[in-house]
Design a protein around this motif. Structure first.
Motif, PDB file in Angstrom:
ATOM      1  N   ALA A 175       0.411   9.126  -5.637  1.00 22.13           N
ATOM      2  CA  ALA A 175      -0.958   8.597  -5.641  1.00 22.13           C
ATOM      3  C   ALA A 175      -1.093   7.459  -6.649  1.00 22.13           C
ATOM      4  N   ASP A 176      -0.538   7.652  -7.833  1.00 19.27           N
ATOM      5  CA  ASP A 176      -0.597   6.608  -8.874  1.00 19.27           C
ATOM      6  C   ASP A 176       0.147   5.348  -8.436  1.00 19.27           C
ATOM      7  N   ALA A 177       1.310   5.519  -7.813  1.00 17.56           N
ATOM      8  CA  ALA A 177       2.099   4.373  -7.363  1.00 17.56           C
ATOM      9  C   ALA A 177       1.361   3.610  -6.261  1.00 17.56           C
ATOM     10  N   LEU A 178       0.731   4.319  -5.343  1.00 17.89           N
ATOM     11  CA  LEU A 178      -0.014   3.671  -4.264  1.00 17.89           C
ATOM     12  C   LEU A 178      -1.235   2.926  -4.798  1.00 17.89           C
ATOM     13  N   THR A 179      -1.924   3.530  -5.757  1.00 20.35           N
ATOM     14  CA  THR A 179      -3.075   2.854  -6.376  1.00 20.35           C
ATOM     15  C   THR A 179      -2.632   1.584  -7.079  1.00 20.35           C
ATOM     16  N   GLY A 180      -1.537   1.671  -7.835  1.00 26.14           N
ATOM     17  CA  GLY A 180      -1.011   0.492  -8.530  1.00 26.14           C
ATOM     18  C   GLY A 180      -0.616  -0.612  -7.569  1.00 26.14           C
ATOM     19  N   ALA A 181      -0.010  -0.230  -6.446  1.00 31.64           N
ATOM     20  CA  ALA A 181       0.406  -1.226  -5.456  1.00 31.64           C
ATOM     21  C   ALA A 181      -0.810  -1.883  -4.808  1.00 31.64           C
ATOM     22  N   GLY A 211       0.048  -7.217  -3.991  1.00 34.32           N
ATOM     23  CA  GLY A 211       1.289  -7.628  -3.340  1.00 34.32           C
ATOM     24  C   GLY A 211       1.075  -7.990  -1.881  1.00 34.32           C
ATOM     25  N   SER A 212       2.103  -8.512  -1.248  1.00 35.52           N
ATOM     26  CA  SER A 212       2.004  -8.927   0.149  1.00 35.52           C
ATOM     27  C   SER A 212       2.007  -7.746   1.116  1.00 35.52           C
ATOM     28  N   ARG A 213       2.637  -6.659   0.729  1.00 41.84           N
ATOM     29  CA  ARG A 213       2.664  -5.417   1.512  1.00 41.84           C
ATOM     30  C   ARG A 213       3.267  -4.325   0.648  1.00 41.84           C
ATOM     31  N   THR A 214       3.024  -3.080   1.035  1.00 47.75           N
ATOM     32  CA  THR A 214       3.640  -1.947   0.359  1.00 47.75           C
ATOM     33  C   THR A 214       4.409  -1.148   1.400  1.00 47.75           C
ATOM     34  N   GLN A 267      -7.108   2.649   0.225  1.00 48.32           N
ATOM     35  CA  GLN A 267      -7.097   1.643  -0.840  1.00 48.32           C
ATOM     36  C   GLN A 267      -6.437   0.346  -0.376  1.00 48.32           C
ATOM     37  N   HIS A 268      -5.339   0.468   0.332  1.00 51.70           N
ATOM     38  CA  HIS A 268      -4.642  -0.710   0.832  1.00 51.70           C
ATOM     39  C   HIS A 268      -5.494  -1.450   1.861  1.00 51.70           C
ATOM     40  N   GLY A 269      -6.171  -0.695   2.723  1.00 48.73           N
ATOM     41  CA  GLY A 269      -7.047  -1.322   3.710  1.00 48.73           C
ATOM     42  C   GLY A 269      -8.160  -2.106   3.036  1.00 48.73           C
ATOM     43  N   ALA A 270      -8.762  -1.527   2.003  1.00 50.89           N
ATOM     44  CA  ALA A 270      -9.835  -2.209   1.272  1.00 50.89           C
ATOM     45  C   ALA A 270      -9.328  -3.474   0.584  1.00 50.89           C
ATOM     46  N   ALA A 271      -8.067  -3.449   0.162  1.00 49.12           N
ATOM     47  CA  ALA A 271      -7.483  -4.600  -0.527  1.00 49.12           C
ATOM     48  C   ALA A 271      -6.873  -5.615   0.445  1.00 49.12           C
TER      49      ALA A 271
END
Length: 117
Positions: free
Chosen positions: A36-42, A47-50, A74-78
């Motif tokens: 969860a922490d790694a995904l939030t940080g990404a 970045g261009s993608r995770t 989170q990635h969708g929002a970003a």
């Protein structure tokens, strides 16, 4: 997996992408918080993608799935693509299938192919 090995390792990948390598068993007691922490940080890092490498995950439970779903949100929002990469073990694939969440993610057969989308 020895006690000294990290379950979640974050790496910088070509093209400004983030690679999160996940290993071992992930459940409410170990690994899910780190994921969860790694995904939030990404997601926050712009970045261009995770890409999340799931090829080393032996077991996962609902806490792990919750971390992935939160990361997806989170990635969708970003505006950053989140791709799950395999090959996944039958256990992990089955968890995603049974919960009806497999279709919620972009999934690549390998880490290398996840970077070519």
């Amino acid at each position: 997996m020895t006690g000294d090995e990290k379950r979640v390792v974050v790496e910088t990948a070509p093209g400004g992408a983030v690679l999160i390598r996940v290993r071992g068993s992930l459940d409410g007691w170990s690994g899910s918080t780190e994921l969860a922490d790694a995904l939030t940080g990404a997601a926050d890092g712009g970045g261009s993608r995770t890409v999340v490498d799931l090829s080393g995950v032996e077991f996962a439970d609902s806490a792990w799935l919750h971390a992935l779903l939160d990361g997806r949100r989170q990635h969708g929002a970003a505006g950053i693509p989140l791709v799950l990469a395999g090959p996944m073990t039958a256990t992990v694939h089955r968890l995603l299938e049974v919960t009806g969440t497999l279709g919620a993610f972009q999934v690549a057969d390998t880490v290398d192919s996840a970077f070519t989308w």
